[in-house]
Design an enzyme around this catalytic site. Structure first.
Site, PDB file in Angstrom:
ATOM      1  CG  HIS A  64     -41.587 -71.202  -5.336  1.00 17.03           C
ATOM      2  ND1 HIS A  64     -40.608 -72.032  -4.853  1.00 17.03           N
ATOM      3  CD2 HIS A  64     -40.973 -70.427  -6.278  1.00 17.03           C
ATOM      4  CE1 HIS A  64     -39.456 -71.777  -5.468  1.00 17.03           C
ATOM      5  NE2 HIS A  64     -39.654 -70.806  -6.340  1.00 17.03           N
ATOM      6  CG  HIS A 181     -33.237 -74.035  -3.183  1.00 13.46           C
ATOM      7  ND1 HIS A 181     -32.225 -73.120  -2.992  1.00 13.46           N
ATOM      8  CD2 HIS A 181     -34.383 -73.330  -3.110  1.00 13.46           C
ATOM      9  CE1 HIS A 181     -32.765 -71.919  -2.772  1.00 13.46           C
ATOM     10  NE2 HIS A 181     -34.070 -72.022  -2.838  1.00 13.46           N
ATOM     11  CD  GLU A 211     -33.327 -65.646  -6.631  1.00 12.45           C
ATOM     12  OE1 GLU A 211     -32.988 -66.703  -6.053  1.00 12.45           O
ATOM     13  OE2 GLU A 211     -34.457 -65.144  -6.507  1.00 12.45           O
ATOM     14  CG  ASP A 307     -39.786 -67.016  -8.305  1.00 12.69           C
ATOM     15  OD1 ASP A 307     -40.002 -68.122  -7.806  1.00 12.69           O
ATOM     16  OD2 ASP A 307     -38.690 -66.441  -8.212  1.00 12.69           O
TER      17      ASP A 307
HETATM   18  O1  MCF Z   1     -37.343 -68.215  -6.567  1.00  9.32           O
HETATM   19  C1  MCF Z   1     -37.562 -67.526  -5.368  1.00  9.32           C
HETATM   20  C2  MCF Z   1     -36.259 -66.925  -4.928  1.00  9.32           C
HETATM   21  N1  MCF Z   1     -35.173 -67.878  -4.855  1.00  9.32           N
HETATM   22  C3  MCF Z   1     -35.193 -69.002  -4.068  1.00  9.32           C
HETATM   23  N2  MCF Z   1     -36.191 -69.613  -3.502  1.00  9.32           N
HETATM   24  C4  MCF Z   1     -37.503 -69.358  -3.507  1.00  9.32           C
HETATM   25  C5  MCF Z   1     -38.167 -68.413  -4.292  1.00  9.32           C
HETATM   26  N3  MCF Z   1     -39.449 -68.392  -3.948  1.00  9.32           N
HETATM   27  C6  MCF Z   1     -39.614 -69.311  -2.997  1.00  9.32           C
HETATM   28  N4  MCF Z   1     -38.456 -69.902  -2.728  1.00  9.32           N
HETATM   29  C7  MCF Z   1     -38.348 -70.960  -1.699  1.00  9.32           C
HETATM   30  C8  MCF Z   1     -37.533 -72.151  -2.083  1.00  9.32           C
HETATM   31  O2  MCF Z   1     -38.292 -73.074  -2.799  1.00  9.32           O
HETATM   32  O3  MCF Z   1     -37.755 -70.413  -0.571  1.00  9.32           O
HETATM   33  C9  MCF Z   1     -37.031 -71.411   0.123  1.00  9.32           C
HETATM   34  C10 MCF Z   1     -37.062 -72.663  -0.736  1.00  9.32           C
HETATM   35  O4  MCF Z   1     -37.943 -73.596  -0.225  1.00  9.32           O
HETATM   36  C11 MCF Z   1     -35.680 -70.848   0.325  1.00  9.32           C
HETATM   37  S1  MCF Z   1     -34.707 -71.778   1.440  1.00  9.32           S
HETATM   38  C12 MCF Z   1     -33.047 -71.521   1.000  1.00  9.32           C
HETATM   39 FE    FE Z   2     -38.261 -69.689  -7.488  1.00 12.38          FE
END
Ligand code: MCF
Ligand code: FE
Length: 404
Positions: A64, A181, A211, A307
């Site tokens: 990300h 998501h 997760e 990640d």
């Molecule tokens: O993979 C990791 C942990 N799990 C989920 N989301 C995210 C991670 N790193 C960034 N994210 C972002 C995701 O894309 O955090 C936000 C999203 O935009 C979480 S909002 C429920």
């Molecule tokens: Fe992620």
């Protein structure tokens, strides 16, 4: 035409010595330098430094970039406090993350040999950076939204981003893709529309899945730590889906599931039977207190991914591989090192639908060159020495062009 020579080449048949590769933007031939020079007398000979291993470019299937500004803003150690901190700090973090910052992180990935990556995009902010980066980018447009009331607006915004990524020219090296998501944050109606869209346009599809322990509890019983979270932010107290319903939604289209730390054996078997794969993010899982995926018993193909910096300390592939070796301490280390190199090259390329990831005739000429300090004494340990002793590669090539 170029001919590159290195002490060792990592091929689908294993490490081979005394071989060279002739390439343009794709791999044309693999043979001894002498034979290739005779065949292609005009070609430029690139002699890599002593003790160099030529690998296919590495592939980071899940990152990300928009969260690259995080160093000490988000809370690590436990998933729910982390998620709370994301909700609280997201605007500031994403606002603080400009093109220069994201460009630097793409370059850091490149220096660690990553020539392709899967970028999960929540807002589309990293599009320009991905267009300009030399790497191949699978641009995963993220779909999020668990409230049916806002489904249409969220889907329309998502479609705008998908269309933008579909409209870029082939020369940009971007391929459009879709990221769901997670089961807790995406309504099943939205989910099915997005899966159909991915299938219709044959776009890579991915989803965060199981997760944390809290996610599992929420999906099983609408209880646990997610309850307060959903009551607080979304005024709801019932999960929109369950584990089975979510998995079944992907039945007809192979998907890259991210994490799956809390999936049970029967669920993993089910995913395997449908041709799915997993992105294993060991440092992210450790930092968010999620536990570790049991790769020891995994029957489906998996990759190793960093990640984002929202749950990591670097996007360096060697850092991630070293952490993987340390975390999975019951596996024989030399064999594990070999499996990991295969995971971030051939396996990752198949999963993202790219035509790189292998040093074989006809494949794209994406290379990562690793130079060891001294002559490796045993061929069986080449992958291990590579992972243990490398911070940065000595060169990378993408589509046959030197790119560092
Ligand atoms: O993979 C990791 C942990 N799990 C989920 N989301 C995210 C991670 N790193 C960034 N994210 C972002 C995701 O894309 O955090 C936000 C999203 O935009 C979480 S909002 C429920
Ligand atoms: Fe992620």
């Amino acid at each position: 035409m170029n001919i590159i020579h290195a002490d060792y080449i990592y091929t689908p048949q294993g490490f081979v010595a005394n071989r060279a590769v002739a390439f343009t933007d794709t791999i044309i031939a693999i043979d001894s330098v002498e034979v290739l020079q005779e065949q292609y007398p005009e070609a430029l000979l690139i002699q890599s430094p002593p003790h160099t291993i030529l690998y296919p470019g590495f592939i980071n299937t899940h990152v990300h970039l928009e969260f690259s500004a995080n160093k000490t803003s988000l809370r690590y150690g436990d998933f729910m406090p982390w998620l709370d901190s994301v909700i609280e700090k997201r605007e500031d973090l994403v606002g603080a993350c400009d093109n220069e910052m994201m460009g630097k992180e793409c370059h850091n990935m490149l220096r660690s040999g990553i020539t392709s990556f899967g970028a999960v995009s929540s807002f589309g902010n990293e599009f320009e950076v991905c267009e300009q980066s030399p790497q191949r980018v699978v641009f995963y447009n993220e779909l999020i939204g668990s409230n049916a009331l806002y489904a249409d607006i969220l889907y329309a915004d998502f479609m705008e981003r998908v269309k933008m990524s579909m409209s870029c020219p082939k020369s940009s090296r971007i391929s459009p893709a879709i990221a769901i998501h997670s089961p807790y944050a995406v309504h099943p109606i939205l989910l099915q529309k997005a899966v159909n869209l991915a299938k219709k346009h044959q776009m890579p599809l991915s989803a965060h899945f199981l997760e944390s322990k809290a996610e599992r509890t929420w999906l099983e019983s609408s209880q646990g730590e997610f309850k307060a979270f959903f009551e607080k932010y979304f005024k709801s107290s019932i999960a929109v889906t369950n584990i089975e319903e979510f998995m079944y939604a992907f039945d007809t289209y192979p998907t890259h599931f991210v994490h799956a730390v809390h999936a049970q054996e029967s669920e993993l078997d089910y995913l395997a039977s449908k041709g799915h794969s997993i992105a294993h993010c060991p440092r992210s899982n450790r930092y968010l207190g999620c536990g570790k995926l049991a790769i020891e018993n995994l029957k489906l193909p998996y990759t190793i991914a960093t990640d984002g910096l929202s749950s990591n300390d670097s996007l360096n592939m060697f850092d991630e591989l070293r952490a993987t070796l340390m975390m999975h301490d019951s596996l024989p280390i030399e064999a594990l090192a070999l499996t990991l190199i295969d995971a971030i090259t051939a396996k990752a390329s198949d999963i993202l639908g790219l035509d790189c990831g292998r040093i074989a005739v006809g494949k794209l000429a994406d290379f990562a060159l690793v130079t060891l300090d001294e002559a490796p004494q045993r061929t069986e340990a080449l992958a291990l020495w590579t992972i243990l002793h490398t911070q940065e590669v000595s060169a990378v090539y993408i589509a046959g062009e030197s790119s560092l």
